[in-house]
Each structure stands twice: as structure tokens, then as C-alpha cells.
Write an enzyme that holds these catalytic residues in place. Structure first.
Site, PDB file in Angstrom:
ATOM      1  N   TYR A 118     -19.808 -10.047 -10.976  1.00 27.96           N
ATOM      2  CA  TYR A 118     -21.211  -9.636 -10.883  1.00 27.96           C
ATOM      3  C   TYR A 118     -21.445  -8.659  -9.726  1.00 27.96           C
ATOM      4  CZ  TYR A 118     -21.984 -13.758 -13.884  1.00 27.96           C
ATOM      5  OH  TYR A 118     -21.928 -14.697 -14.886  1.00 27.96           O
ATOM      6  N   LEU A 161     -31.905 -18.463 -22.103  1.00 32.48           N
ATOM      7  CA  LEU A 161     -33.090 -17.870 -22.746  1.00 32.48           C
ATOM      8  C   LEU A 161     -32.628 -16.874 -23.812  1.00 32.48           C
ATOM      9  CD1 LEU A 161     -35.095 -17.200 -19.434  1.00 32.48           C
ATOM     10  CD2 LEU A 161     -35.066 -19.275 -20.863  1.00 32.48           C
ATOM     11  N   ASN A 210     -39.472 -21.044 -14.764  1.00 32.44           N
ATOM     12  CA  ASN A 210     -38.279 -21.776 -15.194  1.00 32.44           C
ATOM     13  C   ASN A 210     -38.172 -23.124 -14.473  1.00 32.44           C
ATOM     14  OD1 ASN A 210     -37.788 -19.572 -16.782  1.00 32.44           O
ATOM     15  ND2 ASN A 210     -36.293 -18.651 -15.384  1.00 32.44           N
ATOM     16  N   ILE A 244     -28.763 -22.357 -16.593  1.00 33.78           N
ATOM     17  CA  ILE A 244     -28.770 -21.526 -15.376  1.00 33.78           C
ATOM     18  C   ILE A 244     -29.467 -20.192 -15.683  1.00 33.78           C
ATOM     19  CG2 ILE A 244     -26.808 -22.562 -14.163  1.00 33.78           C
ATOM     20  CD1 ILE A 244     -25.046 -20.300 -15.419  1.00 33.78           C
ATOM     21  N   LYS A 293     -31.233 -16.750 -15.467  1.00 29.83           N
ATOM     22  CA  LYS A 293     -31.309 -15.690 -14.464  1.00 29.83           C
ATOM     23  C   LYS A 293     -32.764 -15.227 -14.395  1.00 29.83           C
ATOM     24  CE  LYS A 293     -31.176 -10.949 -13.611  1.00 29.83           C
ATOM     25  NZ  LYS A 293     -31.973  -9.836 -14.214  1.00 29.83           N
TER      26      LYS A 293
END
Ligand SMILES: NC(=O)c1ccc[n+]([C@@H]2O[C@H](COP(=O)([O-])OP(=O)(O)OC[C@H]3O[C@@H](n4cnc5c(N)ncnc54)[C@H](OP(=O)(O)O)[C@@H]3O)[C@@H](O)[C@H]2O)c1
Length: 275
Positions: free
Chosen positions: A52, A191, A241, A229, A231
Site C-alpha cells: 500500500y 463495502l 462505519n 476492515i 477503508k
């Protein structure tokens, strides 16, 4: 509110039930700010990866937050180019340096691809585990055959398999298999990278409870025993969230989401083991 999301993370404890994802959070200030905001809101689990390019920013966010390091469950992943034995050892030390920590709570094999070779790669993970540099060994994007082989090679347990899971990729078979093996399911792209927002069944449940579609997806994952998890970058998304923890779906909601049959994998590189 559940207690486990705020517990001190030590080897053997459950993985905090909702984490912050950071893939593509490549703006240094935005990334560090999201981590700091999330931790101060109550999140205790942060997910990053060598690939990342933001481990240093994640580390700055953790350092800036008014939360003790030992209360943060920090996970990173070794990229597929770095999975030869000595590269695992060397690049993990580099990750720790970038993160500004002495140890991580969970270190994943990012994909069973590239330089991954169970007999070569996993003994390096075992060494890091034995010396206390990592609290848990994880794998990601593993299918049952990869889990079986890894379990044969490792002495330490596989704590988690991080896989794509959301209402458009429900992973029933893999989920059942992992439950039998006592391997936690960490759900990435929970999501569906935004795709769940347009699913009529999800919209319908969200309207019924007057919550966001994101919250419905996260609450459904929690019902399935997964650790999502998501983002998020903005404070509004990070909070939305987090508040999914207060949403209780009823049996009718869950049945409606379970019945969604349209499958759409969001993360599908050519080296994915299913290709
Ligand atoms: N192991 C693997 O191979 C792998 C693969 C993919 C992902 N992951 C991990 O899983 C994490 C999550 O997956 P992901 O990033 O692919 O996708 P995701 O979490 O499903 O979706 C992220 C997207 O949703 C938006 N969003 C977040 N919360 C929202 C809300 N409440 N309302 C509206 N929009 C919202 C984000 O926007 P903003 O950023 O603008 O807030 C971002 O565009 C990654 O960041 C990474 O840590 C791992």
C-alpha cells in the site's frame, strides 16, 4: 457496544471486531489523519500492507493518536515479491521500521502467489513468530488447499485468513471451512468498494432501520462472524462505519441479504488463486 473492540490486543485474544482499512489511502496526511481519527473514535484495529506504500503514514497516525500502542491491533502484509524466506525476514524488519513499532499483532502472507512457496516462506513467518516480532501469523486470499498445506508446514496456528467478503460475495463454503479450522475470517472490501450501496435489498434494509447501506453491510458481516476492515478517509465515513456496531439486523433482514444471489468479486488480479 461490545467490549472486545477496546480490549488490549495480546497473543491469543480475539481480533478486534472492526478494523480500519487503508488500501489506496496514499495521501500521507489523509492516511495518517484517518488512522488518528479512527483510533481516537474507538477503533483498535488497523490494516495496512507493504504494497500500500503507506506503512510510514499509518505509523505516524498511530503515534499521533492519544491511544497506547499496546491497545492497537496492527496488521500488515508481506507482498508477493518478498515471500522468499530471507526476503520475508528482511522486508518485515523494514515494515516495522516504517511503522515505527517493535512488533506487529498480525503479519499476513498477502497472496499465495509470486515468490510464495509454503516450505520456504512459512518457516520465516514461524521464526518471526517464535522471536516475538509478530504476535500472530495470518494469510490472505487463501483457499482451502492453501490453508491445508500451510497448516502442515507451520507449528504456530494460522490466526486469520483475510478474504474478500460482502453481500455480493458471501463466501459460504470458505467461511464454513475456516470455522472448522478455527481460523478467523477478516473481511476485506466489506463495502464491495461501494458496490453494496446500489443493491436494492441492502437499500431496503437500510431504509427500514434509517441507517446507511454501509452500516447494513458491516452489520451483516458481523452476524456472519467476520471481522470487517472498511477503508474510510473522511471522519464522516469513519464514524458511519463505527456506528454499525449499534445496528442489530433481525432474522428477516439477514434472510433477505443471504438470498442475494448476484456475485461480484471486486479484487480479481490474474494471480488470484481462483483464476
Ligand atoms: N488482502 C487483500 O488482498 C486486500 C484486498 C483489498 C482490500 N484489502 C483491505 O481491506 C480494506 C477495505 O477494502 P477496500 O478498500 O477494497 O474497500 P471497501 O472498504 O469495501 O470500500 C472503500 C470505499 O468505500 C468508501 N466508504 C467507506 N465508508 C463509507 C461510508 N460509510 N459511506 C460511503 N462510502 C464509504 C471509501 O471512501 P473514502 O475513502 O473516501 O472514505 C472507499 O471509497 C482495504 O483498505 C485494505 O486494508 C485487502
Amino acid at each position: 457496544m461490545t467490549d472486545d473492540a477496546t480490549s488490549t490486543a495480546t497473543r491469543g485474544d480475539a481480533i478486534p471486531t472492526l478494523g480500519l482499512g487503508t488500501w489506496e489511502n496514499t495521501d500521507p496526511e489523509a492516511c495518517a489523519g484517518a488512522v488518528e481519527t479512527a483510533l481516537e473514535m474507538g477503533y483498535r484495529h488497523v490494516d495496512t500492507a507493504q504494497a500500500y506504500g503507506n506503512e510510514a503514514d499509518v505509523g505516524r497516525g498511530i503515534a499521533a493518536a492519544d491511544v497506547d500502542r499496546e491497545d492497537v491491533f496492527l496488521a500488515t502484509k508481506v507482498w508477493i515479491d518478498n515471500l522468499a524466506h530471507d526476503d520475508v525476514l528482511e522486508t518485515t524488519r523494514e515494515s516495522l521500521e516504517r511503522l515505527g513499532v517493535d512488533a506487529v499483532d498480525l503479519l499476513y502472507v498477502h497472496w499465495p502467489a509470486g515468490a510464495y512457496d509454503p516450505e520456504d516462506t512459512l518457516p520465516a513467518f514461524q521464526t518471526l513468530y517464535d522471536e516475538g516480532t509478530i504476535d500472530r501469523i495470518g494469510v490472505s486470499n487463501f483457499e482451502p488447499r492453501h490453508l491445508d498445506r500451510a497448516r502442515e508446514v507451520l507449528d504456530a496456528p494460522i490466526a486469520a485468513n483475510q478474504i474478500e467478503m460482502h453481500p455480493l460475495l458471501q463466501q459460504d463454503d470458505l467461511r464454513e471451512y475456516m470455522a472448522e479450522m478455527d481460523i478467523e475470517l477478516v473481511a476485506y472490501s466489506p463495502l464491495a468498494r461501494g458496490a453494496v450501496f446500489d443493491v436494492p435489498e441492502i437499500r431496503n434494509v437500510a431504509e427500514k432501520h434509517a441507517v446507511s447501506e454501509a452500516q447494513v453491510s458491516l452489520a451483516w458481516l458481523r452476524e456472519k462472524g467476520a471481522v470487517p476492515i472498511p477503508k474510510a478517509t473522511s471522519e464522516a465515513h469513519i464514524r458511519d462505519n463505527w456506528e454499525s456496531r449499534d445496528l442489530e439486523l433481525d432474522d428477516e433482514d439477514i434472510a433477505k441479504i443471504d438470498a442475494i444471489e448476484r456475485e461480484k468479486r471486486q479484487v480479481d488480479p490474474s494471480f488470484g488463486p481462483w483464476n
